[in-house]
Design a protein around this motif. Sequence first.
Motif, mmCIF file in Angstrom:
data_model
loop_
_atom_site.group_PDB
_atom_site.id
_atom_site.type_symbol
_atom_site.label_atom_id
_atom_site.label_comp_id
_atom_site.label_asym_id
_atom_site.label_seq_id
_atom_site.Cartn_x
_atom_site.Cartn_y
_atom_site.Cartn_z
ATOM 1 N N ALA A 109 -6.396 -1.113 -3.944
ATOM 2 C CA ALA A 109 -6.702 -2.079 -2.889
ATOM 3 C C ALA A 109 -7.006 -1.323 -1.612
ATOM 4 O O ALA A 109 -6.302 -0.378 -1.248
ATOM 5 C CB ALA A 109 -5.533 -3.036 -2.667
ATOM 6 N N GLN B 42 -5.942 -4.622 -12.770
ATOM 7 C CA GLN B 42 -5.660 -5.253 -11.483
ATOM 8 C C GLN B 42 -4.495 -6.233 -11.610
ATOM 9 O O GLN B 42 -4.521 -7.148 -12.433
ATOM 10 C CB GLN B 42 -6.899 -5.998 -10.965
ATOM 11 C CG GLN B 42 -7.905 -5.110 -10.275
ATOM 12 C CD GLN B 42 -7.419 -4.617 -8.913
ATOM 13 O OE1 GLN B 42 -6.340 -4.985 -8.454
ATOM 14 N NE2 GLN B 42 -8.211 -3.756 -8.295
ATOM 15 N N ASP C 135 -2.686 -8.058 1.494
ATOM 16 C CA ASP C 135 -2.355 -7.536 0.168
ATOM 17 C C ASP C 135 -0.874 -7.742 -0.084
ATOM 18 O O ASP C 135 -0.057 -7.740 0.865
ATOM 19 C CB ASP C 135 -2.697 -6.033 0.095
ATOM 20 C CG ASP C 135 -2.462 -5.436 -1.289
ATOM 21 O OD1 ASP C 135 -2.849 -6.089 -2.275
ATOM 22 O OD2 ASP C 135 -1.891 -4.330 -1.383
ATOM 23 N N THR C 136 -0.508 -7.921 -1.331
ATOM 24 C CA THR C 136 0.897 -7.996 -1.692
ATOM 25 C C THR C 136 1.102 -7.269 -3.014
ATOM 26 O O THR C 136 0.214 -7.266 -3.887
ATOM 27 C CB THR C 136 1.384 -9.461 -1.792
ATOM 28 O OG1 THR C 136 2.798 -9.495 -2.012
ATOM 29 C CG2 THR C 136 0.671 -10.194 -2.921
ATOM 30 N N TYR C 137 2.262 -6.637 -3.143
ATOM 31 C CA TYR C 137 2.535 -5.854 -4.351
ATOM 32 C C TYR C 137 4.037 -5.873 -4.609
ATOM 33 O O TYR C 137 4.841 -5.693 -3.675
ATOM 34 C CB TYR C 137 2.059 -4.414 -4.171
ATOM 35 C CG TYR C 137 2.072 -3.583 -5.446
ATOM 36 C CD1 TYR C 137 1.260 -3.890 -6.516
ATOM 37 C CD2 TYR C 137 2.922 -2.475 -5.554
ATOM 38 C CE1 TYR C 137 1.257 -3.118 -7.682
ATOM 39 C CE2 TYR C 137 2.933 -1.696 -6.707
ATOM 40 C CZ TYR C 137 2.100 -2.021 -7.763
ATOM 41 O OH TYR C 137 2.094 -1.266 -8.916
ATOM 42 N N THR D 34 4.310 -7.021 1.546
ATOM 43 C CA THR D 34 3.199 -7.907 1.889
ATOM 44 C C THR D 34 2.653 -7.470 3.238
ATOM 45 O O THR D 34 3.409 -7.320 4.203
ATOM 46 C CB THR D 34 3.644 -9.370 1.963
ATOM 47 O OG1 THR D 34 4.261 -9.741 0.724
ATOM 48 C CG2 THR D 34 2.466 -10.281 2.227
ATOM 49 N N TYR E 99 -6.021 0.443 5.592
ATOM 50 C CA TYR E 99 -5.060 0.065 4.568
ATOM 51 C C TYR E 99 -5.538 0.478 3.181
ATOM 52 O O TYR E 99 -6.662 0.154 2.766
ATOM 53 C CB TYR E 99 -4.809 -1.448 4.585
ATOM 54 C CG TYR E 99 -3.793 -1.866 3.538
ATOM 55 C CD1 TYR E 99 -2.434 -1.699 3.786
ATOM 56 C CD2 TYR E 99 -4.192 -2.370 2.305
ATOM 57 C CE1 TYR E 99 -1.491 -2.046 2.824
ATOM 58 C CE2 TYR E 99 -3.263 -2.725 1.341
ATOM 59 C CZ TYR E 99 -1.915 -2.554 1.609
ATOM 60 O OH TYR E 99 -0.986 -2.878 0.652
ATOM 61 N N ASP F 232 -0.863 -7.747 -9.058
ATOM 62 C CA ASP F 232 -0.076 -7.635 -7.834
ATOM 63 C C ASP F 232 1.410 -7.495 -8.129
ATOM 64 O O ASP F 232 2.231 -7.550 -7.216
ATOM 65 C CB ASP F 232 -0.327 -8.828 -6.910
ATOM 66 C CG ASP F 232 0.044 -10.164 -7.552
ATOM 67 O OD1 ASP F 232 0.580 -10.166 -8.671
ATOM 68 O OD2 ASP F 232 -0.222 -11.206 -6.927
ATOM 69 N N ARG G 224 -3.846 0.888 -0.916
ATOM 70 C CA ARG G 224 -2.758 0.915 -1.903
ATOM 71 C C ARG G 224 -3.317 1.500 -3.199
ATOM 72 O O ARG G 224 -4.340 1.046 -3.708
ATOM 73 C CB ARG G 224 -2.195 -0.491 -2.166
ATOM 74 C CG ARG G 224 -1.209 -0.525 -3.335
ATOM 75 C CD ARG G 224 -0.521 -1.869 -3.489
ATOM 76 N NE ARG G 224 -1.416 -2.985 -3.655
ATOM 77 C CZ ARG G 224 -1.965 -3.362 -4.817
ATOM 78 N NH1 ARG G 224 -1.739 -2.658 -5.928
ATOM 79 N NH2 ARG G 224 -2.754 -4.420 -4.880
ATOM 80 N N TRP H 57 -8.660 -2.072 2.588
ATOM 81 C CA TRP H 57 -8.989 -3.142 3.542
ATOM 82 C C TRP H 57 -9.150 -2.570 4.937
ATOM 83 O O TRP H 57 -8.378 -1.717 5.372
ATOM 84 C CB TRP H 57 -7.881 -4.181 3.531
ATOM 85 C CG TRP H 57 -8.088 -5.351 4.458
ATOM 86 C CD1 TRP H 57 -8.662 -6.555 4.155
ATOM 87 C CD2 TRP H 57 -7.699 -5.430 5.827
ATOM 88 N NE1 TRP H 57 -8.657 -7.372 5.251
ATOM 89 C CE2 TRP H 57 -8.071 -6.712 6.302
ATOM 90 C CE3 TRP H 57 -7.076 -4.550 6.704
ATOM 91 C CZ2 TRP H 57 -7.845 -7.127 7.602
ATOM 92 C CZ3 TRP H 57 -6.854 -4.946 8.005
ATOM 93 C CH2 TRP H 57 -7.227 -6.238 8.445
#
Length: 463
Positions: free
Chosen positions: A423, A386, A456-458, A445, A370, A388, A372, A425
């Motif tokens: 981000a 940084q 993660d969420t954006y 999400t 993952y 979200d 982003r 992961w």
Amino acid sequence: MKSLKMTKNVMLSMLCGAGLLFSVNAQNAPVTQTPSVVRSPAPVQPYNVTVGVGSNISEVRFNWISGSSAAPLVQLAETKKVQKNRFPANSTYTGISVPVIATEGVQDNPDNAETATGEYACRVTAENLKADTSYSYCVGDGRNWSSVYTFTTGNENSISFAAFGDPQMGASGDLEHDRAGWQKTIGEVIKNHHDVNFLFSLGDQVNDYDSLAKQQAEYKVFLNPDKAHDYLQDYQLAVLEGNHDHQMGKYYSYHYNLPNVTDLGQTVNNKALNNDGDYWFSYGPVLFIILEGNNFYDTAAHEQFMEDAIAADKNAKWKIVAFHQAPYSEANHATADKPDDDVLFMRQNWTKLMDAYHIDVVLNGHDHYYTRTWQMRNGMPVDTTQTDAVTNPEGTVYITLDSGTGSKYYKYNTGSDHSFSAAGWQNNVPTYSYVTVSGSQFRITTYETDSGAVIDTYTINKK
């Protein structure tokens, strides 16, 4: 009525009893002749059934595989009008049947010839469906019918979908392991997000391009991972072609009935066109532009397609582009260091198209890790603060999804530049992303399948 299994005789009784305007005749009967190949004939009972996205929310595109070359039929009606499994009159749609061919191992053996598989791809398109409406359907050839499935159409104002990185059934070496992981992920999506309109797989649905038999088995578990639930028949499906899908030649193209497919971006194996190419569809406020990443050199063709697709839906509030290979990734393919490398080429050339056509979001797979990015423009982050959530941002965000099944994971690449990454992961568990889009907001999400934990969420807001 989900997952209602019916015998052929029960289904025929239902059809005739509903007063339909056709009869089972020679035209609709299964053809008994076998293609002149060494493959065993496929069963005439429909299998690998999908209800795919159409050009817009009022269109759906059915596809299934069968050993029957008879004219494919779909019975389709609003669920409330299907009483005791009997479809009303005038609910029949007719399509076309196409012989399926494949090219085993063409990547390693480019002179391998195409071979008929003994299967037929059956395709039917239905238009003028109502928004936010439950529909029931079954597919067949007039004698051999599937179960009855249901799905619900979307609406023009807001949508939600679940996206998955590389299911790649069979990549672990244990097909049952991959099936179980896929079953678990899809099940969690349906349990936790009741408003999902469609499922979106970002390529490499299957793995073993050197063996037709293995890939046939992999398609079956990808499209039917759970015998107790018809997940991929009860929800619309969108897909794109990964490098593993592509390496069987035309075979990928027979499993889906995609809208607005063009010759632009089409790939070639052994001097034969592969019936793939770029395609687009509009769903609610979003224009989805799907690029054929396996033809990464022909930037001009992809640019022409993007221009045409955007012109076809000038009122789209959001533009989402998806293709398999990831220009920005923290994992294995991030070591792109050769001029002819697909990832490096895309990073240097395709990202310029995203800038030029003001693309909001790019979704990728391929790297099983993952990632982003920041909002990117001209190959650089616009802002590295940084957060979200952003409002009216400049540039494009690129999101690479991890494995949706757990069939394969990649590691963080310590030898390459990661300045693009906001981000990243990897926890070696299956994941999925839940996306909602309205006229003014895009939100994604990403979850761990096993624990339900948010990775993660954006959010992008537009005013």
